[in-house]
Structures are given as C-alpha cells and as structure tokens.
Design a protein around this motif. Structure first.
Motif, PDB file in Angstrom:
ATOM      1  N   GLN A 187       0.905  -1.250   0.034  1.00  0.00           N
ATOM      2  CA  GLN A 187       0.126   0.164  -0.294  1.00  0.00           C
ATOM      3  C   GLN A 187       0.898   1.258  -0.150  1.00  0.00           C
ATOM      4  O   GLN A 187       0.615   2.227  -0.541  1.00  0.00           O
ATOM      5  CB  GLN A 187      -1.015   0.018   1.189  1.00  0.00           C
ATOM      6  N   VAL A 188       1.999   1.137   0.598  1.00  0.00           N
ATOM      7  CA  VAL A 188       2.968   2.542   0.694  1.00  0.00           C
ATOM      8  C   VAL A 188       3.990   2.445  -0.340  1.00  0.00           C
ATOM      9  O   VAL A 188       4.716   3.351  -0.878  1.00  0.00           O
ATOM     10  CB  VAL A 188       3.576   2.513   1.972  1.00  0.00           C
ATOM     11  N   TYR A 189       3.886   1.239  -1.170  1.00  0.00           N
ATOM     12  CA  TYR A 189       5.061   0.965  -2.321  1.00  0.00           C
ATOM     13  C   TYR A 189       4.658   2.152  -3.503  1.00  0.00           C
ATOM     14  O   TYR A 189       3.475   2.381  -3.904  1.00  0.00           O
ATOM     15  CB  TYR A 189       4.848  -0.405  -2.894  1.00  0.00           C
ATOM     16  N   GLU A 190       5.662   2.488  -4.104  1.00  0.00           N
ATOM     17  CA  GLU A 190       5.674   3.608  -5.351  1.00  0.00           C
ATOM     18  C   GLU A 190       6.643   2.804  -6.399  1.00  0.00           C
ATOM     19  O   GLU A 190       7.648   2.221  -6.020  1.00  0.00           O
ATOM     20  CB  GLU A 190       5.730   4.984  -5.133  1.00  0.00           C
ATOM     21  N   TYR A 191       6.252   2.917  -7.618  1.00  0.00           N
ATOM     22  CA  TYR A 191       6.953   2.528  -8.731  1.00  0.00           C
ATOM     23  C   TYR A 191       7.255   3.543  -9.898  1.00  0.00           C
ATOM     24  O   TYR A 191       6.323   4.447  -9.832  1.00  0.00           O
ATOM     25  CB  TYR A 191       6.401   1.384  -9.199  1.00  0.00           C
ATOM     26  N   ASP A 192       8.195   3.375 -10.699  1.00  0.00           N
ATOM     27  CA  ASP A 192       8.166   4.422 -11.899  1.00  0.00           C
ATOM     28  C   ASP A 192       7.260   4.201 -12.879  1.00  0.00           C
ATOM     29  O   ASP A 192       7.441   2.977 -13.612  1.00  0.00           O
ATOM     30  CB  ASP A 192       9.900   4.248 -12.256  1.00  0.00           C
ATOM     31  N   ARG A 193       6.269   4.871 -13.080  1.00  0.00           N
ATOM     32  CA  ARG A 193       5.153   4.558 -14.038  1.00  0.00           C
ATOM     33  C   ARG A 193       5.685   4.666 -15.463  1.00  0.00           C
ATOM     34  O   ARG A 193       5.024   3.942 -16.249  1.00  0.00           O
ATOM     35  CB  ARG A 193       4.173   5.372 -13.845  1.00  0.00           C
ATOM     36  N   ARG A 194       6.835   5.312 -15.664  1.00  0.00           N
ATOM     37  CA  ARG A 194       7.374   5.316 -17.265  1.00  0.00           C
ATOM     38  C   ARG A 194       8.067   4.004 -17.452  1.00  0.00           C
ATOM     39  O   ARG A 194       8.262   3.840 -18.741  1.00  0.00           O
ATOM     40  CB  ARG A 194       8.296   6.218 -17.193  1.00  0.00           C
ATOM     41  N   LYS A 195       8.011   2.885 -16.923  1.00  0.00           N
ATOM     42  CA  LYS A 195       8.314   1.694 -17.110  1.00  0.00           C
ATOM     43  C   LYS A 195       7.516   0.606 -17.581  1.00  0.00           C
ATOM     44  O   LYS A 195       7.327  -0.369 -18.120  1.00  0.00           O
ATOM     45  CB  LYS A 195       9.080   1.222 -16.009  1.00  0.00           C
ATOM     46  N   GLY A 196       6.239   1.304 -17.629  1.00  0.00           N
ATOM     47  CA  GLY A 196       4.791   0.662 -18.317  1.00  0.00           C
ATOM     48  C   GLY A 196       4.513  -0.451 -17.080  1.00  0.00           C
ATOM     49  O   GLY A 196       4.834  -0.495 -16.053  1.00  0.00           O
ATOM     50  N   GLY A 197       3.616  -1.318 -17.574  1.00  0.00           N
ATOM     51  CA  GLY A 197       2.704  -2.303 -16.787  1.00  0.00           C
ATOM     52  C   GLY A 197       2.114  -1.538 -15.633  1.00  0.00           C
ATOM     53  O   GLY A 197       1.555  -0.671 -15.899  1.00  0.00           O
ATOM     54  N   TRP A 198       1.903  -2.095 -14.455  1.00  0.00           N
ATOM     55  CA  TRP A 198       1.013  -1.545 -13.364  1.00  0.00           C
ATOM     56  C   TRP A 198       1.678  -1.834 -11.886  1.00  0.00           C
ATOM     57  O   TRP A 198       2.684  -2.791 -11.762  1.00  0.00           O
ATOM     58  CB  TRP A 198      -0.421  -2.103 -13.512  1.00  0.00           C
ATOM     59  N   LYS A 199       1.116  -1.408 -11.078  1.00  0.00           N
ATOM     60  CA  LYS A 199       1.830  -1.546  -9.659  1.00  0.00           C
ATOM     61  C   LYS A 199       2.049  -2.984  -8.969  1.00  0.00           C
ATOM     62  O   LYS A 199       3.000  -3.307  -8.600  1.00  0.00           O
ATOM     63  CB  LYS A 199       0.972  -0.642  -8.677  1.00  0.00           C
ATOM     64  N   GLY A 200       0.985  -3.871  -9.348  1.00  0.00           N
ATOM     65  CA  GLY A 200       1.304  -5.231  -8.763  1.00  0.00           C
ATOM     66  C   GLY A 200       2.291  -5.980  -9.248  1.00  0.00           C
ATOM     67  O   GLY A 200       3.117  -6.551  -8.748  1.00  0.00           O
ATOM     68  N   ILE A 201       2.520  -6.062 -10.772  1.00  0.00           N
ATOM     69  CA  ILE A 201       3.435  -6.573 -11.236  1.00  0.00           C
ATOM     70  C   ILE A 201       4.910  -5.861 -10.879  1.00  0.00           C
ATOM     71  O   ILE A 201       5.928  -6.903 -10.731  1.00  0.00           O
ATOM     72  CB  ILE A 201       3.667  -6.927 -12.714  1.00  0.00           C
ATOM     73  N   HIS A 202       5.108  -4.588 -10.859  1.00  0.00           N
ATOM     74  CA  HIS A 202       6.023  -4.023 -10.299  1.00  0.00           C
ATOM     75  C   HIS A 202       6.499  -4.167  -8.960  1.00  0.00           C
ATOM     76  O   HIS A 202       7.778  -4.403  -8.549  1.00  0.00           O
ATOM     77  CB  HIS A 202       6.026  -2.507 -10.353  1.00  0.00           C
ATOM     78  N   TYR A 203       5.668  -4.635  -8.232  1.00  0.00           N
ATOM     79  CA  TYR A 203       5.943  -4.782  -6.545  1.00  0.00           C
ATOM     80  C   TYR A 203       6.809  -6.250  -6.648  1.00  0.00           C
ATOM     81  O   TYR A 203       7.473  -6.391  -6.037  1.00  0.00           O
ATOM     82  CB  TYR A 203       4.781  -4.834  -5.844  1.00  0.00           C
ATOM     83  N   LEU A 204       6.154  -7.227  -7.414  1.00  0.00           N
ATOM     84  CA  LEU A 204       6.543  -8.624  -7.168  1.00  0.00           C
ATOM     85  C   LEU A 204       7.973  -8.421  -7.681  1.00  0.00           C
ATOM     86  O   LEU A 204       8.937  -9.327  -7.353  1.00  0.00           O
ATOM     87  CB  LEU A 204       5.698  -9.486  -8.235  1.00  0.00           C
ATOM     88  N   LEU A 205       8.176  -7.812  -8.929  1.00  0.00           N
ATOM     89  CA  LEU A 205       9.643  -7.560  -9.264  1.00  0.00           C
ATOM     90  C   LEU A 205      10.706  -7.029  -8.172  1.00  0.00           C
ATOM     91  O   LEU A 205      11.572  -7.378  -8.233  1.00  0.00           O
ATOM     92  CB  LEU A 205       9.763  -6.967 -10.664  1.00  0.00           C
ATOM     93  N   ASP A 206      10.125  -5.660  -7.900  1.00  0.00           N
ATOM     94  CA  ASP A 206      11.029  -5.263  -6.995  1.00  0.00           C
ATOM     95  C   ASP A 206      11.269  -5.834  -5.422  1.00  0.00           C
ATOM     96  O   ASP A 206      12.136  -5.674  -4.992  1.00  0.00           O
ATOM     97  CB  ASP A 206      10.372  -3.835  -6.631  1.00  0.00           C
ATOM     98  N   ARG A 207      10.378  -7.156  -5.151  1.00  0.00           N
ATOM     99  CA  ARG A 207      10.542  -7.538  -4.048  1.00  0.00           C
ATOM    100  C   ARG A 207      11.110  -8.957  -4.485  1.00  0.00           C
ATOM    101  O   ARG A 207      11.174  -9.871  -3.606  1.00  0.00           O
ATOM    102  CB  ARG A 207       9.376  -7.809  -3.461  1.00  0.00           C
TER     103      ARG A 207
END
Length: 191
Positions: free
Chosen positions: A121-141
């Motif tokens: 819920q507090v996680y932020e990601y670089d929106r310019r990389k495409g995709g959406w928050k859920g898949i970025h979170y799994l990648l970054d974790r």
C-alpha cells in the motif's frame, strides 16, 4: 492521414505522458489520435491542450475492463459526452482493477514472507516503465525475474479479472451509448 485510436499513457500501463504521445504522433505524421487508458480519463485534459498545439485531432477515449460470459473483455469507448453515470462506471472499473492486485498481494503474502499488503500500500514505482503496480511490486521484491512474469500469479492465486465485479459488457455499452459515445471491441483477435 494516419490514425491511432488505441494508445496508453503512464496513467495506465503505457510509458509516455500525453504530451509525449502527441509529440510521437506528430513525428510519425499521425493526424488523429485517442488515448484509451485502462479505466481512467486522467490523460484527457493534457491531451486536448497538446493536440491543439500540434494541430492533431484528439478523440476522447477510454478502455473499460468488463466481463462477458465470465471472461474479461476490453471495450474501447470513444467520443462520449460528460456523463455522471459513465464516469461512475469508469471509476468503479478502476477501483476493481486496483482490487485485483490488492487481493493478489494479500493472498501471496501467506506464501512469500518478503511481501505484505501494508508494504504494498505504501509502495511506489516508476510509471514510465509501463505495466502496473502489482507486477512492479513483485519484481522489486524479487518474487519475479521480469516485469511481466508477475502476470502468472493473478491466475495462480485466482485474482484474474473474471473473479472480480467488473461491469458487464451490456452495461458498459448501454452507459456509453447514453453518453452519446461509441463502443468498439478492443483486441478482437483475442476473443
């Protein structure tokens, strides 16, 4: 004249701003465009300003996630008027879309101690990389190795669109038509 009526920005799962979309359209001699972000109209105001500056015709659009006979269907809505009922439907689809990832993280956290819904819920990601928050979170974790590898978990943990209360196709068509808009099936070869 060239036309592109199915464009996404970083307001959904694209990588460019509305201004950059217009600049790219201009470079490629595209005279008519429509940004059809998933379940949001956040690009529209900037698009209209930038398109006018570049003498490009911009058509209001959105891609709405919906369900038909238990299956996800993406519908493109175009050239609709301001309409409270339509705006509520689009916002409800957006909230449901966000819910799919929230629920995925809740379910996966039981199997992966390195993730939690609180952290998500507090996680932020670089929106310019495409995709959406859920898949970025799994990648970054470090749950996945590639950005789109996370998509498999939506099915595995029963968090696919068909498991959530997206509007049905008939309702989307009815509401868009009430707003004097047009509905087109996105990705027709997928169905």
């Amino acid at each position: 004249m060239l036309v592109d009526l199915h464009i996404h920005t970083y307001h959904s799962d694209g990588t460019m701003s509305p201004k950059e979309v217009v600049e790219e359209a201009k470079r490629n001699n595209i005279g008519i465009i429509s940004i059809t972000d998933h379940d949001v109209l956040d690009s529209y105001d900037e698009l209209m300003v930038e398109a006018k500056k570049s003498n490009i015709t911009a058509i209001r659009g959105v891609e709405i996630d919906s369900i038909f006979e238990g299956h996800l269907v993406h519908l493109l809505a175009y050239n609709f008027n301001d309409n409270e009922k339509l705006f509520k439907l689009i916002n409800a689809a957006k909230q449901t879309l966000l819910e799919t990832s929230d629920e995925l993280i809740k379910r996966m956290s039981k199997d992966y101690p390195s993730i939690s819904i609180e952290d998500y819920q507090v996680y932020e990601y670089d929106r310019r990389k495409g995709g959406w928050k859920g898949i970025h979170y799994l990648l970054d974790r470090n749950i996945t190795e590639g950005l789109f590898d996370g998509m498999k978990f939506y099915g595995q943990y029963e968090c696919g669109h068909e498991k959530f209360a997206f509007p049905d196709v008939e309702e989307v068509c009815k509401v868009v038509h009430e707003a004097d808009g047009y509905v087109v099936l996105a990705h027709p070869c997928n169905y």
